[in-house]
Design an enzyme around this catalytic site. Sequence first.
Site, PDB file in Angstrom:
ATOM      1  N   GLY A  33      43.645  33.058  16.858  1.00  0.00           N
ATOM      2  CA  GLY A  33      43.718  32.763  18.291  1.00  0.00           C
ATOM      3  C   GLY A  33      43.431  31.291  18.550  1.00  0.00           C
ATOM      4  O   GLY A  33      43.546  30.461  17.650  1.00  0.00           O
ATOM      5  N   HIS A  36      47.634  26.768  19.788  1.00  0.00           N
ATOM      6  CA  HIS A  36      48.031  25.441  20.261  1.00  0.00           C
ATOM      7  C   HIS A  36      49.398  25.092  19.660  1.00  0.00           C
ATOM      8  O   HIS A  36      50.019  25.952  18.996  1.00  0.00           O
ATOM      9  CB  HIS A  36      46.969  24.395  19.886  1.00  0.00           C
ATOM     10  CG  HIS A  36      46.554  24.453  18.446  1.00  0.00           C
ATOM     11  ND1 HIS A  36      47.400  24.136  17.407  1.00  0.00           N
ATOM     12  CD2 HIS A  36      45.380  24.818  17.861  1.00  0.00           C
ATOM     13  CE1 HIS A  36      46.772  24.276  16.259  1.00  0.00           C
ATOM     14  NE2 HIS A  36      45.542  24.704  16.501  1.00  0.00           N
ATOM     15  N   HIS A  39      50.327  26.129  16.196  1.00  0.00           N
ATOM     16  CA  HIS A  39      50.761  27.523  16.036  1.00  0.00           C
ATOM     17  C   HIS A  39      52.201  27.706  16.528  1.00  0.00           C
ATOM     18  O   HIS A  39      52.947  28.520  15.981  1.00  0.00           O
ATOM     19  CB  HIS A  39      49.834  28.460  16.812  1.00  0.00           C
ATOM     20  CG  HIS A  39      48.423  28.462  16.296  1.00  0.00           C
ATOM     21  ND1 HIS A  39      47.390  27.842  16.957  1.00  0.00           N
ATOM     22  CD2 HIS A  39      47.885  29.005  15.178  1.00  0.00           C
ATOM     23  CE1 HIS A  39      46.272  28.012  16.275  1.00  0.00           C
ATOM     24  NE2 HIS A  39      46.538  28.706  15.197  1.00  0.00           N
ATOM     25  N   GLY A 151      50.091  27.173   8.176  1.00  0.00           N
ATOM     26  CA  GLY A 151      50.161  25.721   8.324  1.00  0.00           C
ATOM     27  C   GLY A 151      49.661  25.005   7.074  1.00  0.00           C
ATOM     28  O   GLY A 151      48.746  25.475   6.398  1.00  0.00           O
ATOM     29  N   LEU A 188      46.269  18.814  14.835  1.00  0.00           N
ATOM     30  CA  LEU A 188      45.886  19.822  15.827  1.00  0.00           C
ATOM     31  C   LEU A 188      45.076  20.912  15.134  1.00  0.00           C
ATOM     32  O   LEU A 188      45.416  21.356  14.043  1.00  0.00           O
ATOM     33  CB  LEU A 188      47.111  20.433  16.491  1.00  0.00           C
ATOM     34  CG  LEU A 188      47.993  19.490  17.301  1.00  0.00           C
ATOM     35  CD1 LEU A 188      48.996  20.303  18.128  1.00  0.00           C
ATOM     36  CD2 LEU A 188      47.182  18.597  18.229  1.00  0.00           C
ATOM     37  N   SER A 190      42.047  24.262  16.250  1.00  0.00           N
ATOM     38  CA  SER A 190      41.226  24.922  17.276  1.00  0.00           C
ATOM     39  C   SER A 190      39.844  24.280  17.328  1.00  0.00           C
ATOM     40  O   SER A 190      39.173  24.292  18.352  1.00  0.00           O
ATOM     41  CB  SER A 190      41.084  26.409  16.966  1.00  0.00           C
ATOM     42  OG  SER A 190      42.346  26.962  16.744  1.00  0.00           O
TER      43      SER A 190
END
Length: 290
Positions: A33, A36, A39, A151, A188, A190
């Site tokens: 979750g 961003h 994802h 990723g 990027l 989380s």
Amino acid sequence: MEPSLVRNVDELDDALMPSRLASSPVAHVPTMGGLHAGHTSLMRAARTLGDVVVVSVFVNPTQFLPSEDLSRYPRDLEADLELCMREAVDIVFAPEVAAVYPEGTVGGVTIDPGPMGSILEGASRPAHFRGVLTVVAKLFALVRPSHAVFGEKDFQQLALIRAMVRDLCAGVEIVGVPTVRDTDGVALSSRNHFLTPEQRGRARSLWHALSAGKAHEAEGADAVVTAAHAVLEAADGLYLDYLALTDPDLGPAPETGEARLLVAARVGSTRLIDNTCLSLGRAARVSLRG
Ligand code: PAF
């Protein structure tokens, strides 16, 4: 169209029944979750691989160390669903902990990541990769994807998942997607959410260091590591955990050819990681710990 939100295994099986009956490719994007643009690029890659795209949203308790605050991890299912809707994701699987760990989170069967799990991230975060591989194996058993997308930012995680799928003959095609960066180069993540504006500025040094290393790739390993280390040493308020140059499978760096430069550092109480690919001119593996 809104994705189907499924909260348990029966609902997941129902939602996937038509594609299973038709033997259609199912592309899975496992996430915790806090979605961003990084994802988003995984979802777009998944769209090209599967007739059905499943995003799992599950904050996995077993990959957090006791010292890492699991309750602090960003959770916003509404926002995650919104982003999945924009990306035309078919199914969002957001199970409770008990659905993934019916046996409880301690004492059950787990996946041993082998030697690759105790270097780099694994040296600083013991048991982290055992938790990651265990949950990924469970999610694969529940979703039964043909493809799964991860990723490259979590490069060691990606390498270990590839190794797990190969060694356990799991039959899922693993696809790695390049890191998405902000305009200032910061990858990027989380975790960026935890950085103050001042710390966010300091986080740029990770990318500056990797770029400095890459600028010296033709000169070989020593020049790469020296240039990257100089940037990290000069950075204020950034505490280096490791800077390592390896081959693409995290083994010793080759004298020439494809290599990976990886860095981990703490800014405030937030641990950040990043990496980049290189094409080396000459020399051998070098690793420095802060
Ligand atoms: O990269 C992540 O978000 C997590 O480590 C993963 C792969 C979803 C496993 O919990």
